[in-house]
Design a protein around this motif. Structure first.
Motif, PDB file in Angstrom:
ATOM      1  N   ASP A 654      11.382  -1.174  14.569  1.00 48.56           N
ATOM      2  CA  ASP A 654       9.942  -1.214  14.323  1.00 48.56           C
ATOM      3  C   ASP A 654       9.486   0.158  13.838  1.00 48.56           C
ATOM      4  O   ASP A 654       8.800   0.903  14.550  1.00 48.56           O
ATOM      5  CB  ASP A 654       9.201  -1.619  15.600  1.00 48.56           C
ATOM      6  CG  ASP A 654       7.726  -1.923  15.354  1.00 48.56           C
ATOM      7  OD1 ASP A 654       7.299  -1.834  14.180  1.00 48.56           O
ATOM      8  OD2 ASP A 654       7.008  -2.238  16.317  1.00 48.56           O
ATOM      9  N   VAL A 655       9.886   0.519  12.611  1.00 47.91           N
ATOM     10  CA  VAL A 655       9.473   1.813  12.064  1.00 47.91           C
ATOM     11  C   VAL A 655       7.988   1.820  11.744  1.00 47.91           C
ATOM     12  O   VAL A 655       7.390   2.885  11.599  1.00 47.91           O
ATOM     13  CB  VAL A 655      10.290   2.151  10.804  1.00 47.91           C
ATOM     14  CG1 VAL A 655      11.733   2.424  11.146  1.00 47.91           C
ATOM     15  CG2 VAL A 655      10.190   1.037   9.774  1.00 47.91           C
ATOM     16  N   ILE A 673       9.199  15.889  17.058  1.00 48.89           N
ATOM     17  CA  ILE A 673      10.092  14.979  16.347  1.00 48.89           C
ATOM     18  C   ILE A 673      10.812  15.775  15.275  1.00 48.89           C
ATOM     19  O   ILE A 673      10.186  16.525  14.521  1.00 48.89           O
ATOM     20  CB  ILE A 673       9.314  13.805  15.714  1.00 48.89           C
ATOM     21  CG1 ILE A 673       8.434  13.110  16.758  1.00 48.89           C
ATOM     22  CG2 ILE A 673      10.277  12.809  15.082  1.00 48.89           C
ATOM     23  CD1 ILE A 673       9.190  12.437  17.854  1.00 48.89           C
ATOM     24  N   SER A 674      12.113  15.632  15.190  1.00 50.58           N
ATOM     25  CA  SER A 674      12.888  16.371  14.197  1.00 50.58           C
ATOM     26  C   SER A 674      12.493  15.929  12.787  1.00 50.58           C
ATOM     27  O   SER A 674      12.096  14.788  12.552  1.00 50.58           O
ATOM     28  CB  SER A 674      14.382  16.155  14.415  1.00 50.58           C
ATOM     29  OG  SER A 674      14.732  14.807  14.179  1.00 50.58           O
ATOM     30  N   LEU A 675      12.637  16.853  11.839  1.00 46.79           N
ATOM     31  CA  LEU A 675      12.272  16.550  10.459  1.00 46.79           C
ATOM     32  C   LEU A 675      13.157  15.467   9.862  1.00 46.79           C
ATOM     33  O   LEU A 675      12.700  14.662   9.052  1.00 46.79           O
ATOM     34  CB  LEU A 675      12.368  17.838   9.619  1.00 46.79           C
ATOM     35  CG  LEU A 675      11.367  18.946   9.960  1.00 46.79           C
ATOM     36  CD1 LEU A 675      11.598  20.159   9.078  1.00 46.79           C
ATOM     37  CD2 LEU A 675       9.930  18.442   9.807  1.00 46.79           C
ATOM     38  N   ASP A 676      14.421  15.433  10.263  1.00 49.14           N
ATOM     39  CA  ASP A 676      15.310  14.388   9.734  1.00 49.14           C
ATOM     40  C   ASP A 676      14.867  13.009  10.204  1.00 49.14           C
ATOM     41  O   ASP A 676      14.879  12.043   9.426  1.00 49.14           O
ATOM     42  CB  ASP A 676      16.745  14.661  10.181  1.00 49.14           C
ATOM     43  CG  ASP A 676      17.314  15.923   9.553  1.00 49.14           C
ATOM     44  OD1 ASP A 676      16.787  16.337   8.504  1.00 49.14           O
ATOM     45  OD2 ASP A 676      18.269  16.488  10.108  1.00 49.14           O
ATOM     46  N   ASP A 677      14.463  12.894  11.479  1.00 47.85           N
ATOM     47  CA  ASP A 677      13.989  11.609  11.981  1.00 47.85           C
ATOM     48  C   ASP A 677      12.692  11.200  11.293  1.00 47.85           C
ATOM     49  O   ASP A 677      12.514  10.021  10.938  1.00 47.85           O
ATOM     50  CB  ASP A 677      13.788  11.682  13.495  1.00 47.85           C
ATOM     51  CG  ASP A 677      15.107  11.765  14.237  1.00 47.85           C
ATOM     52  OD1 ASP A 677      16.150  11.454  13.636  1.00 47.85           O
ATOM     53  OD2 ASP A 677      15.106  12.174  15.417  1.00 47.85           O
ATOM     54  N   GLU A 679      11.683  12.010   8.292  1.00 42.21           N
ATOM     55  CA  GLU A 679      11.988  11.588   6.925  1.00 42.21           C
ATOM     56  C   GLU A 679      12.602  10.188   6.912  1.00 42.21           C
ATOM     57  O   GLU A 679      12.245   9.354   6.068  1.00 42.21           O
ATOM     58  CB  GLU A 679      12.938  12.588   6.279  1.00 42.21           C
ATOM     59  CG  GLU A 679      13.304  12.237   4.847  1.00 42.21           C
ATOM     60  CD  GLU A 679      14.240  13.246   4.230  1.00 42.21           C
ATOM     61  OE1 GLU A 679      14.578  13.098   3.043  1.00 42.21           O
ATOM     62  OE2 GLU A 679      14.653  14.192   4.955  1.00 42.21           O
ATOM     63  N   GLN A 680      13.513   9.919   7.847  1.00 45.01           N
ATOM     64  CA  GLN A 680      14.145   8.603   7.889  1.00 45.01           C
ATOM     65  C   GLN A 680      13.132   7.514   8.198  1.00 45.01           C
ATOM     66  O   GLN A 680      13.151   6.442   7.585  1.00 45.01           O
ATOM     67  CB  GLN A 680      15.271   8.609   8.918  1.00 45.01           C
ATOM     68  CG  GLN A 680      16.036   7.302   8.995  1.00 45.01           C
ATOM     69  CD  GLN A 680      17.140   7.347  10.024  1.00 45.01           C
ATOM     70  OE1 GLN A 680      17.301   8.334  10.722  1.00 45.01           O
ATOM     71  NE2 GLN A 680      17.902   6.265  10.125  1.00 45.01           N
ATOM     72  N   TRP A 681      12.239   7.768   9.156  1.00 45.25           N
ATOM     73  CA  TRP A 681      11.225   6.766   9.510  1.00 45.25           C
ATOM     74  C   TRP A 681      10.291   6.496   8.331  1.00 45.25           C
ATOM     75  O   TRP A 681      10.020   5.332   7.990  1.00 45.25           O
ATOM     76  CB  TRP A 681      10.426   7.230  10.717  1.00 45.25           C
ATOM     77  CG  TRP A 681      11.246   7.417  11.966  1.00 45.25           C
ATOM     78  CD1 TRP A 681      12.557   7.086  12.141  1.00 45.25           C
ATOM     79  CD2 TRP A 681      10.811   7.984  13.191  1.00 45.25           C
ATOM     80  NE1 TRP A 681      12.960   7.402  13.416  1.00 45.25           N
ATOM     81  CE2 TRP A 681      11.911   7.957  14.089  1.00 45.25           C
ATOM     82  CE3 TRP A 681       9.609   8.514  13.646  1.00 45.25           C
ATOM     83  CZ2 TRP A 681      11.835   8.444  15.380  1.00 45.25           C
ATOM     84  CZ3 TRP A 681       9.524   8.997  14.945  1.00 45.25           C
ATOM     85  CH2 TRP A 681      10.628   8.959  15.801  1.00 45.25           C
ATOM     86  N   SER A 708       7.876  17.374   3.312  1.00 44.62           N
ATOM     87  CA  SER A 708       7.903  17.720   1.892  1.00 44.62           C
ATOM     88  C   SER A 708       8.683  16.701   1.071  1.00 44.62           C
ATOM     89  O   SER A 708       8.272  16.332  -0.035  1.00 44.62           O
ATOM     90  CB  SER A 708       8.515  19.116   1.708  1.00 44.62           C
ATOM     91  OG  SER A 708       9.823  19.169   2.261  1.00 44.62           O
ATOM     92  N   ASN A 709       9.802  16.212   1.604  1.00 49.86           N
ATOM     93  CA  ASN A 709      10.604  15.250   0.838  1.00 49.86           C
ATOM     94  C   ASN A 709       9.887  13.912   0.674  1.00 49.86           C
ATOM     95  O   ASN A 709      10.087  13.215  -0.314  1.00 49.86           O
ATOM     96  CB  ASN A 709      11.952  15.034   1.530  1.00 49.86           C
ATOM     97  CG  ASN A 709      12.804  16.277   1.513  1.00 49.86           C
ATOM     98  OD1 ASN A 709      12.567  17.192   0.731  1.00 49.86           O
ATOM     99  ND2 ASN A 709      13.792  16.346   2.380  1.00 49.86           N
ATOM    100  N   VAL A 710       9.073  13.548   1.660  1.00 46.79           N
ATOM    101  CA  VAL A 710       8.359  12.275   1.582  1.00 46.79           C
ATOM    102  C   VAL A 710       7.131  12.393   0.687  1.00 46.79           C
ATOM    103  O   VAL A 710       6.876  11.540  -0.167  1.00 46.79           O
ATOM    104  CB  VAL A 710       7.967  11.793   2.993  1.00 46.79           C
ATOM    105  CG1 VAL A 710       7.198  10.473   2.919  1.00 46.79           C
ATOM    106  CG2 VAL A 710       9.204  11.623   3.858  1.00 46.79           C
ATOM    107  N   SER A 711       6.363  13.442   0.887  1.00 50.45           N
ATOM    108  CA  SER A 711       5.141  13.595   0.099  1.00 50.45           C
ATOM    109  C   SER A 711       5.417  13.827  -1.380  1.00 50.45           C
ATOM    110  O   SER A 711       4.545  13.598  -2.219  1.00 50.45           O
ATOM    111  CB  SER A 711       4.317  14.763   0.656  1.00 50.45           C
ATOM    112  OG  SER A 711       5.062  15.965   0.644  1.00 50.45           O
ATOM    113  N   SER A 712       6.629  14.272  -1.711  1.00 52.83           N
ATOM    114  CA  SER A 712       6.955  14.509  -3.120  1.00 52.83           C
ATOM    115  C   SER A 712       7.276  13.228  -3.870  1.00 52.83           C
ATOM    116  O   SER A 712       7.472  13.256  -5.084  1.00 52.83           O
ATOM    117  CB  SER A 712       8.149  15.464  -3.222  1.00 52.83           C
ATOM    118  OG  SER A 712       9.301  14.900  -2.616  1.00 52.83           O
TER     119      SER A 712
END
Length: 797
Positions: A654-655, A673-677, A679-681, A708-712
């Motif tokens: 349930d993301v 919350i870690s940045l990797d988690d 980004e994955q969510w 940053s990776n998501v907003s880009s």
């Protein structure tokens, strides 16, 4: 000397896979007319090898004498009519011809220096021995006459598009085709150098190579960086070129070469990533018919010797001789069963069974007999060179349940509010939506988030008191207030307040339960007065026997008598007074002294008073500190639990809930919350929204992410490239008019009003004519055919 590498012989004489190391990276190869010799060329290699039965034998090294850039070859071609002539294109823009019959060591015949940049491809005319064409990075194509050793004509050059490949048609001696860096394919008449015959955009990105079909005069294959091989059908009518087949590769395709005597088979080699040479059946575009994996680096060229044997060179410096029976067949190892699930819970199951002909089945049965090999019956010749047909059946299982995941996901995505309102209202709204959809656990989670992270989580509504304990205005007695002196490192344990703030009376500090004291306590809960703010912190509790808790004995015993002040009576204060103090009764003034160190903040349980009511007496705090205290305290105590809760939802799939809560909570939880988690969510949720075609919601979620990776994502692939339909020039300033000096024409005018379309443009996919949306709608309401008079029956959808 060259080192020969020979594979184990698997067949008869001359039918085996073998290779040789040429001591340099190979950029191009070409074979003699009878395929008895092959020439390889590269940056540091230029050699000729003789093809023997089981090996290659080096016969000539053309890199002799003074080594210059003319030997750095980007392409090489053997003359189709004269076995002693070779032509090469160099990286410095020179085109060289080589005569193998020269007796001296240097075989250079002539060097043309007409190109200003590197030469990508050279090509001899299939019938006229003296005609040589070249294509260069400078965007021009040169015609060289080998009789006079002069450049007789120049093709192109106006658009400055680098020419990647150029090939003469084997069926018509006057036509040749080219591909360019812009992805276009053009056909030219050799007798006319000022304008091409046909022009079309073949690929997205550079088109690296082309090859005319050896049997079909109107078929031509192209390949490019977009990982596609396209087979074009040339038409002399207005349609020009149409795509007949498209092959989908896993990497950019650098070279293509038709298989002789096999109409639908073509070989390809990739430019990056893929080191194999694939042979495709263009009717089966997703899986290669045969794969050759001998090269350890990218293959750069393919030359067919016959339909079952070809030679290849690569960047690994190896020249290989391949036979077809040694190839891997991906179709034989492919799974004949497939299962897929749709977004709405439907399951599709595909089964396939072999539909071999009766003769094939009989051949297989005969081959299993114990008769000698010469007496066994075999299947029809050539069956190994075709795909085996399969008969497939497909079963679809539909989900009959109501309120499936997809329905709940869509409803929550459309109704959840993630921003634009205060935090408590967002939590309350999302909890209500979840409750209406039957997601009670999610609703309870939103309620708990509201309780834990609101500004006043412990505030309770006023409790009605018994009539016997109510006090009239005349009976109310003004009370003195007491508050310790605040400092930077302490939090006060008591504060004096009048009508706007609750206070502790003398009798409360003494532990008495007189009617006046009870009325004073009840008055703080009365709805007619401002309710007190209760915070987690150092609490003062009054027990049933009238004794003060021991944790405040030391603090209250040190209060100074000098801090006494008179109360404000009969009127409200005009401003907050935070430094007024009220000491305890005079008989207790000696045993209470101020304490500068405040004990650790604790959460204290309430205890019933003598009447059975829950009583929680909280110290008054400076407003600036009070506003931040609940948030800081709850963040320290509940944030790790909330972080684990979000991870639990994400692990359960349930993301949506994990991302929604993360956006609503914002800075309260984001650091935990870690940045990797994160980004994955976010990526998973955005992918689900995209699959359900919720484009606007996906864009909003992307914008609300601080990663940053998501907003880009919203900043990628936002450029639309447009070209003029008259000169194929780039439209930089206006999309409805070409600004190039040699064109200056309007592009795609309206078919009804013949004016430029500066806004939305609608066109028919059948005839490519269109115009303003309103004009096309009005026209098609009364006329079924295209307004341009082309005769096409258009349909507005």
């Amino acid at each position: 000397m060259s080192r020969t590498v020979t594979d184990a012989v698997r067949g008869g004489v001359g039918h085996t896979t073998f290779g040789v190391e040429v001591e340099g990276s190979i950029n191009a190869i070409s074979a003699r007319r009878d395929s008895s010799q092959v020439v390889v060329a590269g940056r540091s290699v230029f050699k000729i090898f003789h093809v023997e039965e089981c090996s290659f034998r080096e016969t000539l090294n053309l890199r002799v004498g003074r080594i210059t850039l003319r030997y750095s070859c980007s392409d090489v071609v053997w003359h189709p009519l004269k076995d002693e002539l070779l032509a090469t294109g160099a990286t410095n823009g020179h085109v060289c011809t080589w005569n193998l019959l020269k007796h001296q060591g240097n075989k250079l015949e002539h060097e043309f220096t007409n190109h200003s940049r590197g030469v990508n491809r050279v090509s001899f005319h299939p019938l006229e021995w003296y005609i040589l064409l070249s294509g260069s990075q400078d965007g021009t194509m040169k015609f060289f006459d080998l009789r006079s050793n002069l450049c007789e004509a120049t093709f192109g050059g106006k658009q400055n598009e680098s020419v990647r490949d150029i090939q003469f048609s084997p069926h018509d001696s006057f036509y040749f085709a080219t591909t360019s860096d812009t992805g276009g394919i053009q056909t030219w008449d050799f007798r006319r150098s000022d304008k091409y015959l046909l022009n079309n955009v073949a690929h997205i990105g550079p088109a690296f190579a082309l090859d005319w079909h050896p049997e079909d005069r109107n078929a031509i294959a192209t390949c490019g960086r977009d990982k596609l091989i396209k087979v074009w059908k040339l038409d002399n009518s207005d349609n020009g070129m149409t795509v007949e087949n498209t092959v989908y590769c896993i990497a950019s395709v650098a070279r293509v070469k038709w298989r002789p005597n096999k109409k639908y088979y073509i070989a390809s080699c990739s430019q990056v990533v893929d080191q194999t040479i694939c042979v495709w059946d263009v009717r089966r575009p997703y899986m290669p018919f045969a794969v050759f994996e001998e090269h350890k680096d990218m293959a750069t060229g393919v030359v067919w010797k016959d339909p079952h044997v070809f030679m290849s060179g690569g960047k690994d410096g190896m020249l290989y001789h391949h036979i077809f029976k040694d190839a891997k067949r991906p179709a034989e190892s492919g799974s004949p069963v497939g299962v897929s699930m749709s977004l709405h819970g439907n399951i599709c199951h595909v089964l396939s069974k072999s539909s071999q002909t009766e003769s094939q089945q009989q051949a297989a049965s005969y081959s299993n007999t114990r008769k000698p090999m010469s007496f066994r019956r075999r299947g029809p010749a050539g069956m190994q060179d075709v795909f085996q047909p399969y008969e497939s059946s497909m079963l679809v299982y539909k989900n009959q349940e109501k309120d499936t995941f997809s329905d709940l996901f869509l409803a929550c995505a459309q109704r959840f509010q993630l921003t634009g309102r205060p935090f408590p209202e967002l939590c309350e709204h999302n909890a209500k939506v979840s409750r209406e959809l039957g997601r009670y656990q999610v609703a309870q989670t939103w309620n708990m988030l509201k309780l834990m992270y609101s500004d006043n989580p412990m505030a309770k509504p006023a409790i009605a008191q018994p009539e016997s304990l109510k006090q009239t205005d005349a009976e109310r007695v003004p009370e003195l207030s007491v508050t310790p002196q605040p400092n930077d490192n302490t939090v006060e344990s008591a504060a004096g307040q009048t009508d706007d703030d609750s206070a502790l009376s003398d009798s409360e500090l003494d532990g008495g339960h007189t009617p006046a004291a009870l009325k004073a306590r009840d008055r703080s809960r009365d709805g007619s007065h401002t309710a007190a703010d209760f915070f987690f912190g150092e609490q003062v509790r009054v027990d049933g026997e009238g004794e003060v808790d021991e944790i405040y004995d030391e603090e209250l015993s040190t209060l100074s008598m000098d801090a006494w002040t008179l109360p404000n009576e009969a009127f409200s204060q005009r401003h907050e007074i935070v430094d007024t103090y009220r000491p305890p009764s005079p008989d207790q003034s000696q045993q209470y002294k101020p304490n500068t160190v405040t004990p650790a903040i604790e959460l204290l349980d309430t205890e019933p008073d003598s009447l059975g009511n829950q009583l929680l007496v909280a110290p008054a705090i400076i407003p600036s500190v009070a506003k931040e205290l609940p948030f800081n305290q709850l963040s320290a105590k509940f944030t790790p639990i909330v972080a684990d809760m979000l991870a639990f939802y994400a692990n359960q799939g349930d993301v949506q809930m994990a991302v929604s809560a993360l956006i609503v909570l914002g800075d309260r939880i984001r650091d935990k919350i870690s940045l990797d988690d994160q980004e994955q969510w976010f990526m998973s949720y955005i992918d689900l929204l995209t699959r359900f075609k919720l484009w606007c919601i996906a864009s909003e979620v992307t914008k609300l992410s601080n990663h940053s990776n998501v907003s880009s994502i919203n900043q990628q692939s936002t450029t639309v490239y447009t070209k003029c339909n008259h000169c194929s020039g780039q439209l930089d300033q206006y999309s409805w008019a070409c600004q190039r000096p040699n064109c200056r024409k309007l592009t795609n005018t309206c078919s009804v009003c013949h004016l430029p379309v500066k806004g939305l443009y609608v066109w028919c996919q059948g005839c490519s004519h269109g115009g303003h949306i309103q004009h096309i709608q009005e026209w098609l309401q009364e006329n079924p055919m295209c307004p341009t008079g082309c005769g096409h029956y258009c349909e507005y959808t």
